[in-house]
Design an enzyme around this catalytic site. Sequence first.
Site, PDB file in Angstrom:
ATOM      1  N   ARG A  48       7.393  19.921  -1.750  1.00  0.00           N
ATOM      2  CA  ARG A  48       6.269  19.688  -0.837  1.00  0.00           C
ATOM      3  C   ARG A  48       5.010  19.251  -1.585  1.00  0.00           C
ATOM      4  O   ARG A  48       4.426  18.222  -1.280  1.00  0.00           O
ATOM      5  CB  ARG A  48       5.987  20.947  -0.017  1.00  0.00           C
ATOM      6  CG  ARG A  48       7.183  21.378   0.826  1.00  0.00           C
ATOM      7  CD  ARG A  48       6.805  22.452   1.813  1.00  0.00           C
ATOM      8  NE  ARG A  48       7.974  23.117   2.368  1.00  0.00           N
ATOM      9  CZ  ARG A  48       8.037  23.621   3.587  1.00  0.00           C
ATOM     10  NH1 ARG A  48       7.011  23.550   4.394  1.00  0.00           N
ATOM     11  NH2 ARG A  48       9.130  24.218   4.026  1.00  0.00           N
ATOM     12  N   ASP A  68      22.064  21.697   1.001  1.00  0.00           N
ATOM     13  CA  ASP A  68      21.708  20.412   1.624  1.00  0.00           C
ATOM     14  C   ASP A  68      21.108  19.348   0.694  1.00  0.00           C
ATOM     15  O   ASP A  68      21.734  18.333   0.389  1.00  0.00           O
ATOM     16  CB  ASP A  68      20.800  20.633   2.847  1.00  0.00           C
ATOM     17  CG  ASP A  68      19.646  21.619   2.616  1.00  0.00           C
ATOM     18  OD1 ASP A  68      19.476  22.077   1.478  1.00  0.00           O
ATOM     19  OD2 ASP A  68      18.906  21.904   3.573  1.00  0.00           O
ATOM     20  N   GLU A 108      10.194  24.941  -3.047  1.00  0.00           N
ATOM     21  CA  GLU A 108       9.255  24.478  -2.012  1.00  0.00           C
ATOM     22  C   GLU A 108       8.030  23.822  -2.645  1.00  0.00           C
ATOM     23  O   GLU A 108       7.499  22.839  -2.119  1.00  0.00           O
ATOM     24  CB  GLU A 108       8.802  25.644  -1.119  1.00  0.00           C
ATOM     25  CG  GLU A 108       9.925  26.360  -0.372  1.00  0.00           C
ATOM     26  CD  GLU A 108      10.547  25.518   0.742  1.00  0.00           C
ATOM     27  OE1 GLU A 108      10.089  24.389   0.978  1.00  0.00           O
ATOM     28  OE2 GLU A 108      11.511  26.006   1.374  1.00  0.00           O
ATOM     29  N   GLU A 154      15.707  16.644  10.382  1.00  0.00           N
ATOM     30  CA  GLU A 154      16.979  16.039   9.934  1.00  0.00           C
ATOM     31  C   GLU A 154      17.596  15.053  10.929  1.00  0.00           C
ATOM     32  O   GLU A 154      18.109  14.005  10.526  1.00  0.00           O
ATOM     33  CB  GLU A 154      17.997  17.135   9.573  1.00  0.00           C
ATOM     34  CG  GLU A 154      17.625  17.961   8.351  1.00  0.00           C
ATOM     35  CD  GLU A 154      16.576  19.040   8.627  1.00  0.00           C
ATOM     36  OE1 GLU A 154      16.317  19.325   9.816  1.00  0.00           O
ATOM     37  OE2 GLU A 154      15.999  19.584   7.659  1.00  0.00           O
TER      38      GLU A 154
HETATM   39  C1  DMJ Z   1      12.240  20.697   4.673  1.00  0.00           C
HETATM   40  O1  DMJ Z   1      11.353  21.469   3.965  1.00  0.00           O
HETATM   41  C2  DMJ Z   1      13.103  19.902   3.739  1.00  0.00           C
HETATM   42  O2  DMJ Z   1      13.657  18.824   4.426  1.00  0.00           O
HETATM   43  C3  DMJ Z   1      14.181  20.745   3.119  1.00  0.00           C
HETATM   44  O3  DMJ Z   1      15.028  20.015   2.290  1.00  0.00           O
HETATM   45  C4  DMJ Z   1      15.000  21.392   4.198  1.00  0.00           C
HETATM   46  N1  DMJ Z   1      14.205  22.133   5.124  1.00  0.00           N
HETATM   47  C5  DMJ Z   1      12.986  21.574   5.631  1.00  0.00           C
HETATM   48  C6  DMJ Z   1      13.108  20.922   6.971  1.00  0.00           C
HETATM   49  O4  DMJ Z   1      14.010  21.448   7.844  1.00  0.00           O
END
Ligand code: DMJ
Length: 579
Positions: free
Chosen positions: A157, A284, A153, A472
């Site tokens: 971020r 993902d 994260e 998404e």
């Molecule tokens: C975000 O922090 C990012 O896109 C991450 O890869 C997946 N989850 C969240 C949004 O749903």
Amino acid sequence: MLVGKTRLIPFIFIGGLFCWGLLYLAIPPSVWHMGGGYDTYPRHPHAPPPPPNPWSPSASSRPHTEWDSRADQVKEAFLHAWQGYQRYAKSHDELKPLSNSWDDNFNAWGLQVIDALDTMWIMGLRDQFSQTMPFVADMTFNLTETHYAPFFETVIRYLGGLLSAYALSAEPILLSRADDLGKMLLPAFNTTTGLPMYAINTVTGATTFGWARDTTLWSEAMSCQLEYKYLAHLTGRHEYFDKVEKIMDIMHVAKVQDGKFPTKWGLFTGVPTNKQFSVGAFADSAHEYLLKQWLMTSKSETKAKDLYLRVVDSIITNLLYLSPNRNLLYVTDTYNDVPSHAFEHLSCFLPGLLILGANTLSLSEHEKQVHSWAAEGLANTCYLMYADQSIGLGPDVVVMAKGNYNVNASYLDDSPESQLTPITEGRWFDHLQLWEAQGKPGGIPPGLEEIPPTVENQDYVVRDPGYFLRPETVESLYYMWRMTGNEKWRERGWEVFKSLQRYTRTTYGYASLTSVTVKMPQKKDEMPSFFMAETLKYLYLLFTEEELIPIDKWVFNTEAHPLPVFQWSDWEKERYHIA
Ligand code: DMJ
């Protein structure tokens, strides 16, 4: 003499003012108003490409369109959320939009500021951008001894946010902070394999396991390469490249059957520890970083591209299914090759990625078609998950019905070739092959028919009805629009935005919902930072007439932070052994 010189002072002053006036007239106003803009700073040896023009419909000479005003409404939504954050959560991580308070759930370094910076820049909110710079300048990334920053994260971020804001604005302080943070997170890689630990104390360098103990999730190990490689390019620091490339090397040689890269990997063994194959939670963004590493480095890193193709082929063959009655094309995960039929909102980034790949990779005509069909069918279903609900917002997880596949499909007849086994009966790739073998009856591939929304017999049950302001689906609508030019994707995004305004807006922000399956949804006291970083950014870019972030010049990290496409120079290729 002294008296004579003193007499000259007024003339020097007036002359100075005159010259300054001339200079002011000669420089375009956009440069003055960029708040520390690109042209006002000395160029770094690896200066980012010129930032996009701050686009403003009112300043544009072309006629104002309906889409311009829709983009303006997204900007207003962003400002509304930003002002709420500034008022009640300033310098904290996230706004709590019901209690008008704050949460420090991501290191307490002021996450929302960093996650929102590039959206501000893109929306032309340059005053707001400049006003945050003193805050950025003072960031230390300190933690007390008992606190740990989650590696994944923090990278996607904070590090991604700083780098992207730097790439857009060329404000040097952003690069300095990114370099500080990049360095402080490096001890995460100090495992015997080089796979990253879950979390790190940025001061002591101590690391800790997460809930997955001595394993790392595929998404977590594979979602730091874009940030660290761009940082290596900007700073010339060897270790930034080496540490993340080591992970690529592990994946490159891993003994993985049929491209089914599992979701868990041993931190001290470097081998898979489970047999779950997925594009949802735990996996993902790993898929994104394969294609996007190749794109960001001007298509030079073939290892990343080859891995992408291996995995995507396997996804298309093994994870895409059709629902039995409505023919909804969806992506699920498998455990030991058995599909769960769960379909996650998180997986709805996939159509966007597939269409991006279809238009940038050198694929055969047929492969390109298959990737594009998969993208279109999946994007339809992601949208339908929203449109099916009376409030127009989609649930976080559904489980699709299985079995009794619609035998009325024209390409399924009594011939032995048409007999699907119970295991594969909904598998999209089998249906596609049958349809092609039958001469493509009807001309529309299975799962790509326009399916109307419905509230009854939806072909799925809702497992997690929550709506968490996730990006998404609108992310994929954005890619579908940019890559196909079909306005239907923008219209769908507009429907989503209207529902967002209606059901999630609070007096000082936007709130997640506990359930999308009721007519009067209840709000939750949270506004995740990705709402301003991703959801509103993709919606804005979907509606702006100008392509503010050209897809061939930028790649978005998984938190929607655009990083510029660059070229490794010859000395860098030699230094990092880039073939
Ligand atoms: C975000 O922090 C990012 O896109 C991450 O890869 C997946 N989850 C969240 C949004 O749903």
